[in-house]
Each structure stands twice: as structure tokens, then as C-alpha cells.
Design a protein around this motif. Structure first.
Motif, PDB file in Angstrom:
ATOM      1  N   TYR A 262      33.447  60.482 -31.328  1.00 50.88           N
ATOM      2  CA  TYR A 262      34.045  61.931 -31.209  1.00 50.88           C
ATOM      3  C   TYR A 262      35.303  61.670 -30.625  1.00 50.88           C
ATOM      4  CZ  TYR A 262      29.535  63.610 -31.882  1.00 50.88           C
ATOM      5  OH  TYR A 262      28.049  63.801 -32.182  1.00 50.88           O
TER       6      TYR A 262
ATOM      7  N   TYR B  36      38.087  64.380 -28.854  1.00 44.26           N
ATOM      8  CA  TYR B  36      38.611  65.898 -28.295  1.00 44.26           C
ATOM      9  C   TYR B  36      39.797  65.679 -27.829  1.00 44.26           C
ATOM     10  CZ  TYR B  36      33.514  67.098 -28.681  1.00 44.26           C
ATOM     11  OH  TYR B  36      32.319  67.305 -29.409  1.00 44.26           O
TER      12      TYR B  36
ATOM     13  N   GLN C 292      42.086  68.345 -24.816  1.00 40.51           N
ATOM     14  CA  GLN C 292      41.817  69.150 -23.853  1.00 40.51           C
ATOM     15  C   GLN C 292      42.931  69.649 -23.270  1.00 40.51           C
ATOM     16  OE1 GLN C 292      39.838  68.110 -19.867  1.00 40.51           O
ATOM     17  NE2 GLN C 292      39.000  70.308 -19.814  1.00 40.51           N
TER      18      GLN C 292
ATOM     19  N   GLY D 206      43.182  76.262 -20.656  1.00 38.22           N
ATOM     20  CA  GLY D 206      42.825  77.700 -21.219  1.00 38.22           C
ATOM     21  C   GLY D 206      42.263  77.459 -22.569  1.00 38.22           C
ATOM     22  N   MET D 207      42.038  76.318 -23.201  1.00 38.47           N
ATOM     23  CA  MET D 207      41.502  76.105 -24.659  1.00 38.47           C
ATOM     24  C   MET D 207      40.257  75.334 -24.600  1.00 38.47           C
ATOM     25  SD  MET D 207      45.161  76.007 -26.682  1.00 38.47           S
ATOM     26  CE  MET D 207      44.075  76.571 -28.145  1.00 38.47           C
ATOM     27  N   GLY D 208      39.791  75.017 -23.556  1.00 36.35           N
ATOM     28  CA  GLY D 208      38.679  74.192 -23.675  1.00 36.35           C
ATOM     29  C   GLY D 208      38.812  72.855 -24.446  1.00 36.35           C
ATOM     30  N   LEU D 209      37.665  72.347 -24.964  1.00 35.66           N
ATOM     31  CA  LEU D 209      37.916  71.049 -25.808  1.00 35.66           C
ATOM     32  C   LEU D 209      38.057  71.281 -27.243  1.00 35.66           C
ATOM     33  CD1 LEU D 209      36.616  70.042 -22.768  1.00 35.66           C
ATOM     34  CD2 LEU D 209      35.757  67.945 -24.453  1.00 35.66           C
TER      35      LEU D 209
ATOM     36  N   TYR E 207      35.751  62.863 -35.886  1.00 35.48           N
ATOM     37  CA  TYR E 207      34.523  62.528 -35.527  1.00 35.48           C
ATOM     38  C   TYR E 207      34.016  61.369 -36.650  1.00 35.48           C
ATOM     39  CZ  TYR E 207      32.193  65.652 -38.903  1.00 35.48           C
ATOM     40  OH  TYR E 207      31.677  66.217 -39.963  1.00 35.48           O
TER      41      TYR E 207
ATOM     42  N   PHE F  83      39.581  62.959 -24.864  1.00 36.21           N
ATOM     43  CA  PHE F  83      38.515  62.416 -24.463  1.00 36.21           C
ATOM     44  C   PHE F  83      37.859  61.998 -25.708  1.00 36.21           C
ATOM     45  CE2 PHE F  83      37.871  63.710 -19.932  1.00 36.21           C
ATOM     46  CZ  PHE F  83      38.702  65.058 -20.087  1.00 36.21           C
TER      47      PHE F  83
ATOM     48  N   GLN G  46      26.142  64.703 -26.197  1.00 39.86           N
ATOM     49  CA  GLN G  46      27.299  63.867 -26.118  1.00 39.86           C
ATOM     50  C   GLN G  46      27.475  63.279 -24.899  1.00 39.86           C
ATOM     51  OE1 GLN G  46      30.385  65.523 -28.167  1.00 39.86           O
ATOM     52  NE2 GLN G  46      29.145  66.266 -30.061  1.00 39.86           N
ATOM     53  N   TYR G  47      27.831  62.218 -24.821  1.00 36.35           N
ATOM     54  CA  TYR G  47      28.290  61.630 -23.649  1.00 36.35           C
ATOM     55  C   TYR G  47      29.774  61.201 -23.618  1.00 36.35           C
ATOM     56  CZ  TYR G  47      23.393  60.987 -23.121  1.00 36.35           C
ATOM     57  OH  TYR G  47      22.033  61.293 -22.983  1.00 36.35           O
ATOM     58  N   PHE G  48      30.673  61.653 -22.482  1.00 39.58           N
ATOM     59  CA  PHE G  48      32.023  61.589 -22.537  1.00 39.58           C
ATOM     60  C   PHE G  48      32.627  60.331 -21.682  1.00 39.58           C
ATOM     61  CE2 PHE G  48      33.359  65.436 -24.580  1.00 39.58           C
ATOM     62  CZ  PHE G  48      32.063  66.157 -24.727  1.00 39.58           C
ATOM     63  N   GLY G  49      33.572  59.891 -22.294  1.00 34.45           N
ATOM     64  CA  GLY G  49      34.365  59.176 -21.328  1.00 34.45           C
ATOM     65  C   GLY G  49      35.182  59.666 -20.373  1.00 34.45           C
ATOM     66  N   PRO G  50      36.209  58.837 -19.470  1.00 39.93           N
ATOM     67  CA  PRO G  50      36.935  59.186 -18.375  1.00 39.93           C
ATOM     68  C   PRO G  50      37.913  60.236 -18.922  1.00 39.93           C
ATOM     69  CG  PRO G  50      37.266  57.229 -18.468  1.00 39.93           C
ATOM     70  CD  PRO G  50      36.053  57.608 -19.493  1.00 39.93           C
TER      71      PRO G  50
ATOM     72  N   TYR H 191      28.256  71.905 -19.525  1.00 42.94           N
ATOM     73  CA  TYR H 191      28.744  70.556 -19.104  1.00 42.94           C
ATOM     74  C   TYR H 191      29.504  70.869 -17.898  1.00 42.94           C
ATOM     75  CZ  TYR H 191      27.726  67.830 -23.122  1.00 42.94           C
ATOM     76  OH  TYR H 191      26.950  67.095 -24.179  1.00 42.94           O
TER      77      TYR H 191
ATOM     78  N   GLY I 275      35.679  62.921 -16.685  1.00 41.94           N
ATOM     79  CA  GLY I 275      34.981  63.136 -17.923  1.00 41.94           C
ATOM     80  C   GLY I 275      34.131  64.170 -17.671  1.00 41.94           C
ATOM     81  N   LEU I 276      33.482  64.931 -18.821  1.00 38.01           N
ATOM     82  CA  LEU I 276      32.565  65.706 -18.899  1.00 38.01           C
ATOM     83  C   LEU I 276      31.139  65.095 -18.780  1.00 38.01           C
ATOM     84  CD1 LEU I 276      34.926  67.361 -20.386  1.00 38.01           C
ATOM     85  CD2 LEU I 276      33.172  68.911 -21.543  1.00 38.01           C
TER      86      LEU I 276
ATOM     87  N   PHE J 177      31.818  74.278 -18.316  1.00 42.05           N
ATOM     88  CA  PHE J 177      31.861  74.542 -19.894  1.00 42.05           C
ATOM     89  C   PHE J 177      30.452  74.702 -20.443  1.00 42.05           C
ATOM     90  CE2 PHE J 177      36.369  73.234 -20.498  1.00 42.05           C
ATOM     91  CZ  PHE J 177      36.572  72.439 -19.655  1.00 42.05           C
TER      92      PHE J 177
ATOM     93  N   GLY K 177      33.339  76.295 -24.938  1.00 44.63           N
ATOM     94  CA  GLY K 177      33.777  77.514 -24.311  1.00 44.63           C
ATOM     95  C   GLY K 177      35.347  76.878 -23.600  1.00 44.63           C
ATOM     96  N   THR K 178      35.963  77.950 -23.085  1.00 42.64           N
ATOM     97  CA  THR K 178      37.196  77.680 -22.734  1.00 42.64           C
ATOM     98  C   THR K 178      37.254  76.937 -21.033  1.00 42.64           C
ATOM     99  OG1 THR K 178      37.491  79.933 -21.847  1.00 42.64           O
ATOM    100  CG2 THR K 178      38.620  79.464 -23.861  1.00 42.64           C
TER     101      THR K 178
END
Lengths: 111, 112
Positions: free
Chosen positions: A33, A35, A37, A40-43, A48, A90, A100-104, B36, B43-44, B89, B103-104
């Protein structure tokens, strides 16, 4: 244990320039995926890939292209960068289950 | 459609205080629910999750219970530490998919 890696960590572009963000995972995950960021808007999901050779649009795909090069790598390309694409990007991967596992992250500024 | 609403921050607490961060969701079917955490400059990371109604997810002293009747998944911790300062999050994954809807985010600041 590298997990999900992203390059570069930081990038500054001028409006109209192009660049590719790289992502790789070593967990043998099928799904990957991209994303963005924003404050104020999240991800928000850009694109994907459920498996090697397939890609699908997410919530905010305009201005981006992706390539699932192989099972490990999933790149995001900005063909003509705009200031509205200033964000933190991200990459994430999953086994097709829900975690899900995220990068830095890559912090991109477009001037 | 699917969406997640969480309380705006920042949440500012003293060390050892009780933490609650509210999260409610809208979804069709039976989503999985997640918290998260994002530490500064990183990152998350998955903090905890719950996959069905009445499940309680827990990790590192944090916990959240999947409440279908109130469509909520509030995050709690009995005694916060300075090291818990981060952005949290709440997210859902619709049934039978691996997509996440976030969410935000809520920034938590813990002071000594």
C-alpha cells in the motif's frame, strides 16, 4: 529484521519535477500500500497492490502512478509534482489478513 | 460507507494519569478494529486490535474493547508514562478485506 523500508527519507522538489519513491518489504507479503499523511486528515490510501502484477486506486490516486515491480517492491511515482503533493508518504504491507506493517515514511516538500 | 471518528487532540496529561481516547466507527458488516501508534519521526506501529464484538485488545498496558452496540473502540491506559507521548490512530478494516480506514489521529502529550 528490516520489515518495510522506504527511500528516500526526505526530498525537496520544484513544481513540475518528477520522482519515484521506493518501497521494499522482506516479509513475503502479498499486499502492499501507499498512503499519504496530512495534518488533521489521518492517512489516506493512494494505491494498493493485492499481489504481484496487480494495482488498484485508493481514495486519492490523482497525480500518482505505481509499479509493483515484484513481490518485494512497490514504487510510487509523481510525474509532475505539485505543491498539493507536499506530504509524508508511507508504504505498508500485509499478508492479506488485516494487519498492516508500515515503513518509516518519506517526507516530501514540493516548492 | 465506512468511517472512523476519534477525539481531537492534543490530549495533555501528567505522568501516571488515566488515559481515554475515544473512537467511534461507521461500517457495514463486521469490521476489524485497530489502534496504531506513531512516535515522533517514525512510521505507524500496530498497538492492538480486535476482530469481533466484545473482544478486548491489549498491549503495553493499553486496552480497547470492541463495542458493537455503541460502535466504539475507546483506547484506555491506567497510568501513562512520558514515553507514551505519540499520535494514536484508530482504524477499521471492513469485513473480508485488508484495507484500512483511519481516523484523523489524536496527539497525546504526557508531562513529568
Amino acid at each position: 529484521n528490516a520489515g518495510v523500508t522506504q527511500t528516500p527519507k526526505f526530498q525537496v522538489l520544484k513544481t513540475g519535477q518528477s520522482m519515484t519513491l521506493q518501497c521494499a518489504q522482506d516479509m513475503n507479503h502479498n499486499s502492499m500500500y501507499w498512503y499519504r499523511q496530512d495534518p488533521g486528515m489521518g492517512l489516506r490510501l493512494i494505491y494498493y497492490s493485492a499481489s504481484e502484477g496487480t494495482t488498484d486506486k485508493g481514495e486519492v490516486p490523482n497525480g500518482y502512478n505505481v509499479s509493483r515491480l515484484n513481490k518485494r517492491e512497490f514504487s510510487l511515482r509523481l510525474e509532475s509534482a505539485a505543491p498539493s503533493q507536499t506530504s509524508v508518504y508511507f508504504c505498508a504491507s500485509s499478508a492479506g489478513t488485516d494487519t498492516q506493517y508500515f515503513g518509516p515514511g518519506t517526507r516530501l516538500t514540493v516548492l | 460507507g465506512n468511517s472512523v471518528t476519534q477525539m481531537e487532540g492534543p490530549v495533555t496529561l501528567s505522568e501516571e494519569a488515566f488515559l481515554t481516547i475515544n473512537c467511534t466507527y461507521t461500517a457495514t458488516g463486521y469490521p476489524s478494529l485497530f489502534w496504531y501508534v506513531q512516535y515522533p519521526g517514525e512510521g505507524l506501529q500496530l498497538l492492538l486490535k480486535a476482530t469481533k464484538a466484545d473482544d478486548k485488545g491489549s498491549n503495553k498496558g493499553f486496552e480497547a474493547t470492541y463495542r458493537k452496540e455503541t460502535t466504539s473502540f475507546h483506547l484506555e491506559k491506567g497510568s501513562v508514562q512520558v514515553s507514551d507521548s505519540a499520535v494514536y490512530f484508530c482504524a477499521l478494516s471492513p469485513y473480508n478485506t485488508d484495507k484500512l480506514i483511519f481516523g484523523t489521529g489524536t496527539r497525546l502529550q504526557v508531562f513529568p
